[in-house]
Scaffold this active site. Sequence first.
Site, short mmCIF file in Angstrom:
data_model
loop_
_atom_site.label_atom_id
_atom_site.label_comp_id
_atom_site.label_asym_id
_atom_site.label_seq_id
_atom_site.Cartn_x
_atom_site.Cartn_y
_atom_site.Cartn_z
N SER A 164 0.29 -14.66 4.32
CA SER A 164 0.51 -13.22 4.25
C SER A 164 -0.73 -12.46 4.70
O SER A 164 -1.85 -12.98 4.65
CB SER A 164 0.86 -12.82 2.81
OG SER A 164 2.07 -13.39 2.40
N GLU A 221 10.79 -12.79 8.87
CA GLU A 221 10.93 -12.21 7.53
C GLU A 221 9.78 -11.25 7.19
O GLU A 221 9.00 -11.51 6.28
CB GLU A 221 11.00 -13.33 6.48
CG GLU A 221 12.21 -14.24 6.64
CD GLU A 221 12.10 -15.50 5.79
OE1 GLU A 221 11.02 -15.74 5.21
OE2 GLU A 221 13.09 -16.24 5.72
N GLY A 281 8.00 -8.25 5.35
CA GLY A 281 8.20 -7.49 4.11
C GLY A 281 7.16 -6.40 4.01
O GLY A 281 7.45 -5.20 4.10
N ARG A 282 5.90 -6.82 3.85
CA ARG A 282 4.78 -5.89 3.78
C ARG A 282 4.76 -4.97 5.01
O ARG A 282 4.49 -3.77 4.91
CB ARG A 282 3.48 -6.70 3.71
CG ARG A 282 2.21 -5.88 3.54
CD ARG A 282 0.99 -6.73 3.86
NE ARG A 282 1.07 -8.08 3.33
CZ ARG A 282 0.53 -8.46 2.18
NH1 ARG A 282 -0.15 -7.60 1.45
NH2 ARG A 282 0.64 -9.71 1.78
N TYR A 317 -6.04 -11.04 -6.02
CA TYR A 317 -6.45 -11.52 -4.70
C TYR A 317 -7.78 -10.96 -4.20
O TYR A 317 -8.20 -11.31 -3.10
CB TYR A 317 -5.40 -11.14 -3.64
CG TYR A 317 -4.00 -11.61 -3.90
CD1 TYR A 317 -3.73 -12.94 -4.24
CD2 TYR A 317 -2.92 -10.75 -3.78
CE1 TYR A 317 -2.45 -13.38 -4.45
CE2 TYR A 317 -1.62 -11.18 -3.98
CZ TYR A 317 -1.39 -12.49 -4.32
OH TYR A 317 -0.11 -12.93 -4.52
N CYS A 369 -7.79 -2.84 -20.80
CA CYS A 369 -8.91 -3.44 -21.52
C CYS A 369 -9.35 -4.73 -20.82
O CYS A 369 -9.30 -5.82 -21.38
CB CYS A 369 -8.51 -3.71 -22.97
SG CYS A 369 -9.90 -4.01 -24.06
N TYR A 413 4.13 -5.17 -2.92
CA TYR A 413 3.54 -6.03 -3.96
C TYR A 413 2.79 -5.26 -5.05
O TYR A 413 1.98 -5.85 -5.77
CB TYR A 413 2.63 -7.09 -3.33
CG TYR A 413 3.37 -7.96 -2.36
CD1 TYR A 413 4.30 -8.89 -2.80
CD2 TYR A 413 3.17 -7.82 -0.98
CE1 TYR A 413 5.01 -9.67 -1.90
CE2 TYR A 413 3.87 -8.59 -0.08
CZ TYR A 413 4.80 -9.52 -0.55
OH TYR A 413 5.50 -10.29 0.34
#
Length: 486
Positions: free
Chosen positions: A243, A321, A323-324, A369, A396, A426
């Site tokens: 990705s 495919e 997506g992002r 990430y 916290c 995401y």
Amino acid sequence: MSAATPASGSIPSWLVEPADANGLVESVWPASAERDDDGVIRIAGVAVTALRERFGTPLYVLDEEEVRAHARAALAAFRSATAAHGVGARVYYAGKAFLSTEVVRWVTEEGLAVDVCSEGELAVALAAGAEPGYIGFHGNNKSVRELERAVDVGIGSIVIDSHDEIDRLEAIMRRRRADDPQASQSVLVRVVSGVHAETHDFLATAHEDQKFGFALRDAGAAVARIRTIPGLVFLGLHCHIGSQIFGTSGFAESAARVVELHAALLAGGAVPVMNLGGGFGIAYTAADDPTPIEELAAGIVDAVARECAERSIPIPNLAFEPGRAIVGRAGVTLYEVGTVKPVQVSEALTRTYVSVDGGMSDNVRPALYGAQYSARIASRVSDASPALARVVGRHCESGDIVVDAEYLPGDVAAGDLLAVPATGAYCFSLASNYNYVPRPAVVAVRGGAARVIVRAESISDLLARDAGASGEESNVPVLSERSESK
């Protein structure tokens, strides 16, 4: 302080102090984003201050036309690239990036199929009216129930990820064909090409030591077995290398390896489809330079064509495919600033910690990430000099960072509305109730109007799931203090 002379490595080398800390970097924001005469950011003609007043913060804002435009562009790019070689293309929207019934309707109306990877995602796609034959089903651990549901609704394809999954589908098809001897289910086999995407380790999905798919050396046996099972129709191979990838070199190398296996499988029968996944990157900061979708499509398809020509085999129909790349840039998250705290990092450097009313519960990617984002004050413009800032959440956790490093106007203050762009992918999908914080609403904007497409959670929603708070009796026996002490 200039990024050219960082103190103790505290300023990332890519971060450059802007001449104007109010400016919107074109590649990061939705195309419709602009500041009005009052300095307020508008998205699709809607003032973000009006959105705060109507819906509160935190708030996910999704530009509908931006999503649709990226869907159209991706479909046109891949169809054009494959048509140049005489084959077809199918483009799936990778639902894991962001899924709601409205978004499914947008992308399917623009001609995309839909990729899901759970029973819940499948339910959303079906509830939106997606045609089952244009849905693909992913996942490394699909349950028998999920597979049965997929077969029952007539799903277009199931991407097989393991021998256990072959066992499950064989049993399902045996039961189906007892009632209907013509029952069938199309499948692809996911393979691991060994190509390492230039990305975070957890985002790279084509190296050997990971949970997805079959190694290239093992895939042939899996395909041979599938071809012996009545009712299973082998369509082809699937490979996804990761990705947030820029450039085509990784895709080209992966395609070469997959085509080699594809060619070998032709000896046992037809292999009409090759699915090369997605993973196309977008810009999150001014330093990012994503490859245009047209260039990606042409480069990947040309690489497949070359590899097929070298082996004197026909080019299969191709599938992708994204997506992002469809939804990422369309999203902006709005927060309200709560506290502002200058922290002296070294003798030469002070960093301003800007705390907002959301955080890792609505965007866990920086913590998960190390993802980088941008930010701007959205409710006004400022003449104050840029100051190094870190936007942090309310949770916290010391790692609750929304934007690790950014230059904001030095007068950023409590009550300011802060906008973080490129949050369409995401963020909502990975949202949680950490610290019992309700998840925000998702609002779609288009043509100067706004509407809720996913409602916000409330404290009442959270308590409704708590069996004790809702008055339900627990089936778990509770030890008394006396019995515990014995």
